[in-house]
Scaffold this active site. Structure first.
Site, short mmCIF file in Angstrom:
data_model
loop_
_atom_site.label_atom_id
_atom_site.label_comp_id
_atom_site.label_asym_id
_atom_site.label_seq_id
_atom_site.Cartn_x
_atom_site.Cartn_y
_atom_site.Cartn_z
N SER A 4 104.29 1.75 5.37
CA SER A 4 103.20 2.67 5.69
C SER A 4 102.48 3.08 4.39
O SER A 4 102.09 2.22 3.61
CB SER A 4 103.75 3.87 6.46
OG SER A 4 102.74 4.60 7.10
N ASP A 26 101.85 -2.06 16.26
CA ASP A 26 101.64 -0.94 15.34
C ASP A 26 100.15 -0.64 15.18
O ASP A 26 99.39 -1.50 14.72
CB ASP A 26 102.25 -1.29 13.98
CG ASP A 26 102.12 -0.15 12.97
OD1 ASP A 26 101.85 0.99 13.38
OD2 ASP A 26 102.31 -0.43 11.77
N HIS A 78 105.96 -0.05 13.94
CA HIS A 78 105.70 0.36 12.56
C HIS A 78 106.85 -0.05 11.64
O HIS A 78 107.99 0.36 11.82
CB HIS A 78 105.51 1.88 12.54
CG HIS A 78 104.78 2.38 11.34
ND1 HIS A 78 103.62 1.81 10.87
CD2 HIS A 78 105.02 3.44 10.52
CE1 HIS A 78 103.18 2.48 9.82
NE2 HIS A 78 104.02 3.47 9.58
#
Length: 477
Positions: A158, A410, A435
């Protein structure tokens, strides 16, 4: 996770600064490093203690590789506990594991309890300063004779994945390569359509049950109709078991934002097995949610009662939550406050929805309104073009040795690199992946796509390690 060999740590004790806390298990040790608060100025020379975690259980010295996790917006222990991939491959690569905490998060507070008290103190909360922290910390590690010839690979997910990629771009002499998982480095300016993010979320729900995305789409109008009277607002508060009852239309707007974030979070953590990264959840949680949302043609109250049952899967799967708190969407150690400041300065990511190609209420991207909110909260104005100016936007072909992995479930893949740019700027797409699923531990329920992705990622890491050793003229381990 691997356990920590205390004898090896004693051998390296001189290398680590200040406080060491041995965790029960043990799995890692915790240390603190004196970092400069400002790497790019010279007049002020203040320092703070940056926390980092270390495991040398499988490290082969001298010269074994170092896997360096570029910490993101939260307590570093959260990411250590949810990045099982690093622990799984440590033995195969004979690697030292390091998890470095991002400044202004967890315990790494440049101004202690006053760090968030004044915009002047927050002036040093930037990705550039964080990357400099990581580079300085890595160079400190390399002073150890056992690590002088150790190739360092940056790994992150991320925002941490963005940092891993940017660390390789900005400090290629410090890290030999980077794995940037679910890293939306292109979610800036107009590099990608602003509504693609919500389209991916919508598709996840559409594919998980008939009538599911349509039920959510129709819920917004139902909420608006209920909010047209005081009695309806009271009904919403009771029906959704809210800890703080809604009192006015502004509260209803915040309530709808909370619901939107909930649907997005479910898309992020739609893992094929039970997990608790944001909340304790069952396997394939969106399928469970959609089991309550089969009939979008119900009248308002019945539809919204089903919406409550659906979000209750996210917030109360364990059955231990007496009421729902609309001020938070996760129980983990992610820090919304710090990220809010970063979003209001350099991390300006445009998002929009149209209510036609997605299941959300129509909302355009309004930079002026966003800027006003930022100034009201933090006393600062965002700079929407700064990140692309600093890191190149889509013009990154001069960089090398970066893996960009993205799962098709995601929503953050909307701003990710999904096509390889060169032989060494590689995109890996993971079918049925949420994710940064590839950064999680191996699991019996993992889809084959993520097993293949991890194997490919390790093969690239081995290639980088071999190339580094060949350049140095040293033998491999």
């Amino acid at each position: 996770m691997a356990s920590l060999r205390l004898a090896g740590c004693l051998l390296l004790a001189w290398m680590w600064l200040l406080v060491s806390v041995v965790h029960s298990g043990p799995t890692y040790e915790t240390y603190y490093f004196d970092q400069k608060i400002d790497h790019f100025g010279f007049y002020e020379d203040y320092t703070f203690k940056q926390r980092y975690l270390v495991s040398n259980t499988h490290w082969k010295t001298p010269g074994g590789p170092i896997l360096f996790y570029t910490g993101n917006e939260g307590d570093i222990t959260l990411f250590s506990n949810n990045t099982g991939f690093m622990w799984d491959i440590a033995e195969e690569l004979r690697a030292l594991l390091v998890f470095a905490e991002h400044r202004y998060y967890g315990e790494s507070m440049p101004f202690g309890n006053l760090s968030y008290s004044d915009p002047k103190h927050l002036n040093y909360l930037t990705s550039e300063q964080a990357l400099a922290d990581f580079a300085v910390l890595i160079r400190f590690f390399k002073k150890n004779p056992d690590a002088t010839n150790s190739p360092v690979i940056a790994i992150g997910g991320s925002y941490g994945g963005m940092l891993a990629a940017w660390l390789r771009m900005k400090y290629p002499h410090v890290v030999v390569g980077a794995l940037a998982a679910s890293a939306p480095i292109w979610q800036f300016e107009d590099l990608v359509p602003c509504n693609l993010y919500y389209q991916i979320v919508t598709n996840d729900f559409k594919e998980s049950g008939a009538g599911c995305d349509e039920s959510i789409s129709k819920s917004w109008s139902a909420i608006n109709r209920m909010a047209g009277s005081d009695e309806g607002i009271r009904w919403l508060s009771n029906a959704f078991h809210l800890c703080s009852p809604l009192k006015c239309k502004d509260d209803v707007a915040a309530f709808k934002n909370w619901l939107s974030e909930t649907w997005v979070n479910l898309a992020m953590v739609d893992y094929p097995y039970p997990a608790n990264f944001l909340e304790p959840l069952p396997a394939w949680p969106i399928e469970v949610v959609c089991s309550f949302l089969k009939n979008p043609k119900l009248e308002d109250k019945a539809l919204l009662q089903n919406i409550f049952q659906a979000i209750n899967v996210y917030y109360n799967y364990t059955g231990d939550t007496p009421c729902l708190n609309t001020s938070q969407t996760a129980v983990g150690s992610l820090d919304d406050l710090g990220w809010s400041y970063q979003a209001c300065t350099e991390m300006v990511m445009p998002f929009c929805s149209d209510g036609v190609t997605d299941m959300f209420e129509p909302q355009s991207w309004n930079f002026e309104a966003f800027s006003e909110e930022c100034y009201k909260q933090w006393g600062v104005r965002p700079r929407p073009s700064w990140i692309t100016s600093v890191y190149g936007g889509k013009n990154i072909s001069s960089s090398s040795n970066i893996i960009f992995s993205n799962g098709d479930l995601d929503p953050w893949s909307a701003g990710g690199v999904k096509e390889s740019i060169s032989e060494s700027l590689v995109a890996i797409l993971i079918a049925d992946g949420a994710h940064h699923l590839d950064l999680r531990s191996n699991n019996a329920y993992d889809p084959k796509s993520v097993l293949d992705a991890r194997a490919l990622e390790v093969s690239y890491m081995k290639k980088w390690i071999q190339e580094y050793r060949k350049q140095l003229g040293v033998n491999g381990l």
